[in-house]
Design an enzyme around this catalytic site. Sequence first.
Site, PDB file in Angstrom:
ATOM      1  CD  GLU A   1     -20.054  21.856 -18.473  1.00 49.26           C
ATOM      2  OE1 GLU A   1     -20.385  21.123 -19.195  1.00 49.26           O
ATOM      3  OE2 GLU A   1     -19.321  22.932 -18.694  1.00 49.26           O
TER       4      GLU A   1
ATOM      5  CB  SER B   1      -0.785  -0.100   1.237  1.00 54.13           C
ATOM      6  OG  SER B   1      -0.338  -0.266   2.432  1.00 54.13           O
TER       7      SER B   1
ATOM      8  CE  LYS C   1     -20.544  26.393 -26.277  1.00 56.11           C
ATOM      9  NZ  LYS C   1     -20.051  24.781 -26.509  1.00 56.11           N
TER      10      LYS C   1
ATOM     11  CE1 TYR D   1      -6.044  -3.692   8.843  1.00 52.56           C
ATOM     12  CE2 TYR D   1      -4.861  -5.725   8.463  1.00 52.56           C
ATOM     13  CZ  TYR D   1      -5.179  -4.574   8.054  1.00 52.56           C
ATOM     14  OH  TYR D   1      -4.493  -4.099   6.805  1.00 52.56           O
TER      15      TYR D   1
ATOM     16  CB  SER E   1     -15.450  25.752 -27.957  1.00 53.06           C
ATOM     17  OG  SER E   1     -15.188  25.106 -28.877  1.00 53.06           O
TER      18      SER E   1
ATOM     19  CG  HIS F   1     -43.074  20.395 -11.192  1.00 52.99           C
ATOM     20  ND1 HIS F   1     -43.199  19.053 -10.930  1.00 52.99           N
ATOM     21  CD2 HIS F   1     -43.551  21.231 -10.251  1.00 52.99           C
ATOM     22  CE1 HIS F   1     -44.186  18.959  -9.709  1.00 52.99           C
ATOM     23  NE2 HIS F   1     -44.162  20.133  -9.482  1.00 52.99           N
TER      24      HIS F   1
HETATM   25  N1  ARG Z   1      -1.095  -1.398   5.140  1.00 53.59           N
HETATM   26  C1  ARG Z   1      -1.909  -1.977   6.216  1.00 53.59           C
HETATM   27  C2  ARG Z   1      -3.284  -1.295   5.839  1.00 53.59           C
HETATM   28  O1  ARG Z   1      -3.262  -0.316   5.360  1.00 53.59           O
HETATM   29  C3  ARG Z   1      -1.494  -1.797   7.283  1.00 53.59           C
HETATM   30  C4  ARG Z   1      -1.994  -2.735   8.408  1.00 53.59           C
HETATM   31  C5  ARG Z   1      -1.614  -4.227   8.065  1.00 53.59           C
HETATM   32  N2  ARG Z   1      -1.550  -5.172   9.068  1.00 53.59           N
HETATM   33  C6  ARG Z   1      -1.542  -6.293   8.855  1.00 53.59           C
HETATM   34  N3  ARG Z   1      -1.569  -7.184  10.016  1.00 53.59           N
HETATM   35  N4  ARG Z   1      -1.101  -6.995   7.800  1.00 53.59           N
HETATM   36  O2  ARG Z   1      -4.281  -1.848   6.245  1.00 53.59           O
END
Ligand code: ARG
Length: 462
Positions: A290, A23, A283, A317, A277, A156
């Site tokens: 938008e 990540s 334009k 988790y 445009s 409306h």
């Molecule tokens: N990169 C992970 C997340 O964003 C951090 C937590 C990871 N925890 C684990 N037990 N793998 O959720």
Amino acid sequence: MSKLWGGRFSQSPEEWVDEFNASISFDQNLVMEDLEGSVAHVTMLGECGILEPSEVKQILTGLSVLKEKAQKGELSYSVQNEDIHLNLEHFLIQEIGQVGGKLHTGRSRNDQVATDMHLYLKNRVIEIIELVRAVQQAIVKQADAHVETIAPGYTHLQRAQPVSFAHHMMAYFWMLERDVQRFDDSLKRIDVSPLGAGALAGTTFPINRKRSAELLGFSDIYENSMDAVSDRDFIVEFLSNASMTIMHLSRFSEELIIWSSQEFQFIELADAFSTGSSIMPQKKNPDMAELVRGKTGRVFGHLVSMLTVLKGLPLAYNKDMQEDKEGMFDTVHTLMGSLKIFAGMINTMKVKKDQLEKAVNEDFSNATELADYLASKGMPFREAHEVVGKLVLACINQGIYLKDLPLSEMTDASSLIEEDIYQVLEPAQAVKRRESEGGTGFEQVRNQLKKAESIMKEQVRL
Ligand code: ARG
């Protein structure tokens, strides 16, 4: 490169698997929050006698070096180290040696990442409230200048009754005020520390969760460690509040787009917020409005996506939760950008007072005035409605408006009608007379403006 969690493994994943797992490409956004969380955690570990003062000192020094490097953009993150937490721990150990490995005592990435997200969102929500306030300020500025500017009011998207242009503007002020209240209220739930919940069950070390919470400026701590690490309600709530706000901006955008068309010509957006445009030289397009309308879709998408990620997750988790970040970052970015654009767009737009007044003089939006006139003289409203409906039809057949009808034709329809009717049919009179609370009467609108100004002086909760 060996993994920080590699002890139990005899084989490393291939690079493309690492890439799928990582990540770091997006959670590097949390670098400052992660460092801040670590500073509080290690300070607390020292205070509780879990780490030696000299160890705490070395770790804090290392963390401040990393902070400086992060600010200068000198940290080169790697996918092998997966996320911001492991990357920073790796850099810390590089910086100060094996003692850096003591930072993670009594902590898990699970409470660490949740802490980062709480810290991040708390600051962003406060900034968002300020940006909403700036849009409200711009609305009040325009409303203030146009209390007595008469505009067609629609239902409306058909002409309904004339209104004060300020009244129309102020409707958006109150919508946005509810948004401010929602964001403000959500801070109560964001401002809670998960730190010290560990992986899920707490820790055997004699930590002090209230102390690390205090060091981070949190008002409270989670009561349950399993809830602390698996709660993402505060993100769902943020995405929901953001969706509501951008939905309001999108409705407002729609009006600005319609109003700046050749057909309406009620306003002109400043050149700075319009584009041309590439082929049609004449334009001037309301692209910013938008785009805000268009970007609303992705914010709604992030809300649905987060709800969907969470709906089947058992405690506590799960790696699925890593999917909470990109949508949140994108929502923050999109909403803040849209609010900034809006404040500028409203502040600089030109309201074409003459066009608006011309419009209300060329429609039947004063028909209710005539019906109310008859009703106030004792005719049942239903009957009055019928009489006026017939007069409107007669006008349409002749290509004229109510005020163009000769008095004799009106008295033929009802003997209750007298000469004073022409005054009653004036759009400005129609607006002025609507002094019921919250109505469009000038006094009522001025009251709203007064209230709005005093509301904007109030501080948000934090
Ligand atoms: N990169 C992970 C997340 O964003 C951090 C937590 C990871 N925890 C684990 N037990 N793998 O959720």
